[in-house]
Design a protein around this motif. Structure first.
Motif, PDB file in Angstrom:
ATOM      1  N   ASP A 118      13.274  -8.983  17.421  1.00 32.90           N
ATOM      2  CA  ASP A 118      14.719  -8.849  17.551  1.00 32.90           C
ATOM      3  C   ASP A 118      15.410  -8.307  16.312  1.00 32.90           C
ATOM      4  O   ASP A 118      16.572  -8.609  16.066  1.00 32.90           O
ATOM      5  N   GLY A 119      14.724  -7.531  15.477  1.00 36.65           N
ATOM      6  CA  GLY A 119      15.354  -6.860  14.352  1.00 36.65           C
ATOM      7  C   GLY A 119      15.697  -7.733  13.169  1.00 36.65           C
ATOM      8  O   GLY A 119      16.389  -7.298  12.276  1.00 36.65           O
ATOM      9  N   HIS A 120      15.240  -8.971  13.126  1.00 35.29           N
ATOM     10  CA  HIS A 120      15.580  -9.845  11.997  1.00 35.29           C
ATOM     11  C   HIS A 120      14.834  -9.418  10.749  1.00 35.29           C
ATOM     12  O   HIS A 120      13.690  -9.008  10.809  1.00 35.29           O
ATOM     13  N   ALA A 121      15.500  -9.528   9.619  1.00 33.34           N
ATOM     14  CA  ALA A 121      14.893  -9.169   8.345  1.00 33.34           C
ATOM     15  C   ALA A 121      13.965 -10.280   7.883  1.00 33.34           C
ATOM     16  O   ALA A 121      14.200 -11.450   8.125  1.00 33.34           O
ATOM     17  N   ALA A 122      12.877  -9.898   7.252  1.00 38.28           N
ATOM     18  CA  ALA A 122      11.935 -10.877   6.707  1.00 38.28           C
ATOM     19  C   ALA A 122      11.358 -10.341   5.413  1.00 38.28           C
ATOM     20  O   ALA A 122      10.875  -9.230   5.365  1.00 38.28           O
ATOM     21  N   GLY A 123      11.427 -11.121   4.374  1.00 41.55           N
ATOM     22  CA  GLY A 123      10.795 -10.751   3.107  1.00 41.55           C
ATOM     23  C   GLY A 123      11.257  -9.442   2.536  1.00 41.55           C
ATOM     24  O   GLY A 123      10.459  -8.678   2.012  1.00 41.55           O
ATOM     25  N   GLY A 124      12.548  -9.111   2.632  1.00 48.97           N
ATOM     26  CA  GLY A 124      13.061  -7.885   2.048  1.00 48.97           C
ATOM     27  C   GLY A 124      12.918  -6.670   2.932  1.00 48.97           C
ATOM     28  O   GLY A 124      13.370  -5.602   2.586  1.00 48.97           O
ATOM     29  N   VAL A 125      12.302  -6.798   4.089  1.00 48.67           N
ATOM     30  CA  VAL A 125      12.144  -5.695   5.027  1.00 48.67           C
ATOM     31  C   VAL A 125      13.156  -5.896   6.148  1.00 48.67           C
ATOM     32  O   VAL A 125      13.416  -7.022   6.547  1.00 48.67           O
ATOM     33  N   CYS A 126      13.741  -4.800   6.661  1.00 52.91           N
ATOM     34  CA  CYS A 126      14.683  -4.965   7.762  1.00 52.91           C
ATOM     35  C   CYS A 126      14.380  -3.980   8.880  1.00 52.91           C
ATOM     36  O   CYS A 126      13.773  -2.940   8.671  1.00 52.91           O
ATOM     37  N   TYR A 127      14.831  -4.375  10.074  1.00 53.66           N
ATOM     38  CA  TYR A 127      14.653  -3.587  11.284  1.00 53.66           C
ATOM     39  C   TYR A 127      15.989  -3.517  12.010  1.00 53.66           C
ATOM     40  O   TYR A 127      16.702  -4.514  12.105  1.00 53.66           O
ATOM     41  N   GLY A 128      16.326  -2.338  12.550  1.00 54.08           N
ATOM     42  CA  GLY A 128      17.513  -2.205  13.382  1.00 54.08           C
ATOM     43  C   GLY A 128      18.792  -2.635  12.678  1.00 54.08           C
ATOM     44  O   GLY A 128      18.951  -2.473  11.470  1.00 54.08           O
ATOM     45  N   THR A 129      19.695  -3.218  13.452  1.00 59.96           N
ATOM     46  CA  THR A 129      20.995  -3.599  12.911  1.00 59.96           C
ATOM     47  C   THR A 129      20.919  -4.771  11.937  1.00 59.96           C
ATOM     48  O   THR A 129      21.902  -5.079  11.265  1.00 59.96           O
ATOM     49  N   ALA A 130      19.754  -5.416  11.817  1.00 57.44           N
ATOM     50  CA  ALA A 130      19.587  -6.449  10.785  1.00 57.44           C
ATOM     51  C   ALA A 130      19.646  -5.826   9.390  1.00 57.44           C
ATOM     52  O   ALA A 130      19.785  -6.539   8.407  1.00 57.44           O
ATOM     53  N   CYS A 131      19.558  -4.496   9.304  1.00 57.73           N
ATOM     54  CA  CYS A 131      19.681  -3.797   8.020  1.00 57.73           C
ATOM     55  C   CYS A 131      21.135  -3.644   7.583  1.00 57.73           C
ATOM     56  O   CYS A 131      21.401  -3.413   6.405  1.00 57.73           O
ATOM     57  N   ASP A 132      22.083  -3.757   8.520  1.00 59.14           N
ATOM     58  CA  ASP A 132      23.497  -3.546   8.218  1.00 59.14           C
ATOM     59  C   ASP A 132      23.974  -4.473   7.113  1.00 59.14           C
ATOM     60  O   ASP A 132      23.690  -5.673   7.125  1.00 59.14           O
ATOM     61  N   GLY A 133      24.714  -3.891   6.163  1.00 58.43           N
ATOM     62  CA  GLY A 133      25.350  -4.682   5.119  1.00 58.43           C
ATOM     63  C   GLY A 133      24.437  -5.159   4.017  1.00 58.43           C
ATOM     64  O   GLY A 133      24.844  -5.938   3.173  1.00 58.43           O
ATOM     65  N   LYS A 134      23.203  -4.688   3.975  1.00 51.73           N
ATOM     66  CA  LYS A 134      22.259  -5.100   2.932  1.00 51.73           C
ATOM     67  C   LYS A 134      22.121  -3.999   1.878  1.00 51.73           C
ATOM     68  O   LYS A 134      22.348  -2.836   2.152  1.00 51.73           O
ATOM     69  N   ASP A 135      21.716  -4.397   0.691  1.00 49.36           N
ATOM     70  CA  ASP A 135      21.487  -3.465  -0.403  1.00 49.36           C
ATOM     71  C   ASP A 135      20.202  -2.681  -0.104  1.00 49.36           C
ATOM     72  O   ASP A 135      19.155  -3.290   0.113  1.00 49.36           O
ATOM     73  N   PRO A 136      20.252  -1.349  -0.078  1.00 47.64           N
ATOM     74  CA  PRO A 136      19.048  -0.576   0.235  1.00 47.64           C
ATOM     75  C   PRO A 136      17.898  -0.825  -0.743  1.00 47.64           C
ATOM     76  O   PRO A 136      16.731  -0.777  -0.348  1.00 47.64           O
ATOM     77  N   ALA A 137      18.201  -1.128  -1.986  1.00 47.26           N
ATOM     78  CA  ALA A 137      17.139  -1.398  -2.957  1.00 47.26           C
ATOM     79  C   ALA A 137      16.459  -2.732  -2.662  1.00 47.26           C
ATOM     80  O   ALA A 137      15.246  -2.863  -2.799  1.00 47.26           O
ATOM     81  N   ASP A 138      17.228  -3.737  -2.242  1.00 47.08           N
ATOM     82  CA  ASP A 138      16.661  -5.053  -1.956  1.00 47.08           C
ATOM     83  C   ASP A 138      15.768  -5.056  -0.727  1.00 47.08           C
ATOM     84  O   ASP A 138      14.864  -5.875  -0.612  1.00 47.08           O
ATOM     85  N   THR A 139      16.019  -4.157   0.228  1.00 46.07           N
ATOM     86  CA  THR A 139      15.226  -4.115   1.461  1.00 46.07           C
ATOM     87  C   THR A 139      14.061  -3.133   1.374  1.00 46.07           C
ATOM     88  O   THR A 139      13.298  -3.012   2.325  1.00 46.07           O
ATOM     89  N   GLY A 140      13.952  -2.420   0.268  1.00 42.83           N
ATOM     90  CA  GLY A 140      12.882  -1.433   0.129  1.00 42.83           C
ATOM     91  C   GLY A 140      13.195  -0.123   0.836  1.00 42.83           C
ATOM     92  O   GLY A 140      12.346   0.763   0.910  1.00 42.83           O
ATOM     93  N   CYS A 141      14.409   0.016   1.352  1.00 44.18           N
ATOM     94  CA  CYS A 141      14.767   1.219   2.106  1.00 44.18           C
ATOM     95  C   CYS A 141      15.002   2.442   1.221  1.00 44.18           C
ATOM     96  O   CYS A 141      15.141   3.553   1.728  1.00 44.18           O
ATOM     97  N   THR A 142      15.035   2.263  -0.097  1.00 43.92           N
ATOM     98  CA  THR A 142      15.179   3.425  -0.983  1.00 43.92           C
ATOM     99  C   THR A 142      13.868   4.169  -1.157  1.00 43.92           C
ATOM    100  O   THR A 142      13.859   5.316  -1.597  1.00 43.92           O
ATOM    101  N   GLU A 143      12.751   3.530  -0.795  1.00 42.37           N
ATOM    102  CA  GLU A 143      11.451   4.192  -0.910  1.00 42.37           C
ATOM    103  C   GLU A 143      11.423   5.403   0.020  1.00 42.37           C
ATOM    104  O   GLU A 143      11.753   5.305   1.195  1.00 42.37           O
ATOM    105  N   ASN A 144      11.073   6.553  -0.509  1.00 41.78           N
ATOM    106  CA  ASN A 144      11.032   7.823   0.225  1.00 41.78           C
ATOM    107  C   ASN A 144      12.399   8.240   0.754  1.00 41.78           C
ATOM    108  O   ASN A 144      12.480   9.035   1.690  1.00 41.78           O
TER     109      ASN A 144
END
Length: 184
Positions: A31-57
């Protein structure tokens, strides 16, 4: 003295190094819930891209080979995209955020990214994430992220109102007006 690499020592070493090899049995949270700094879907909304690892690539979005960027306040605001990676058959991230790169220091800015629905509906744009403040001396300010895998997004910046509220804020000049990239 010579070290003997027995099967037990080799097995212990392999287990100790396993977390650094990239091997993982994680299939991604439901269901898109974030776990351990990784996020899926709308669970990514409002989070820091560096904290979720989304800045990689990650990269600045292009349209027709041209960077999606708007010039403002002696710098530029650009639309960034974090494609994520496949984890257990699901793709993480797929997010956009705004990054404002400015010349010099001294002023505060509001920086945000907003998602636009696939069909334009009057009044449907919404400022989803915003960062207000200075750049802590780096010259770069970025917003939190929004999941926008299948809808256009745009990056915006405006000069912060310097503590003005109510009618005083309305007295801002055209030079303080928000500047946004195209929505793509």
């Amino acid at each position: 003295m010579r070290l003997h690499w027995t099967p037990a020592i080799l097995a212990g070493l392999a287990l100790a190094l396993l977390p650094w090899t990239g091997a993982s049995a994680v299939t991604g949270p439901p269901d898109g819930h974030a776990a351990g700094g990784v996020c899926y879907g709308t669970a990514c909304d409002g989070k820091d891209p560096a904290d979720t690892g989304c800045t990689e690539n990650s990269y600045t979005v292009r349209s027709g080979g041209v960077l999606v960027r708007a010039y403002a306040f002696g710098g530029y605001v650009e639309l960034r995209y974090g494609p994520g990676q496949l984890v257990g058959g699901r793709r993480t991230c797929q997010v956009n955020w705004a990054r404002f790169v400015k010349q010099g220091q001294g002023a505060d800015y509001n920086v945000w990214v907003q998602r636009r629905p696939a069909r334009a509906i009057a009044g449907s744009d919404k400022r989803l994430t915003q960062y207000s403040g200075g750049d802590e001396g780096t010259g770069v300010i970025y917003s939190d992220q929004v999941y926008a895998a299948d809808v256009p997004a745009m990056a915006c910046v405006e000069r912060a109102p310097l503590g003005r509220t109510g009618p005083e804020r309305a007295a801002r000049t055209a030079a303080d007006a928000p500047v946004c990239t195209i929505a793509i």
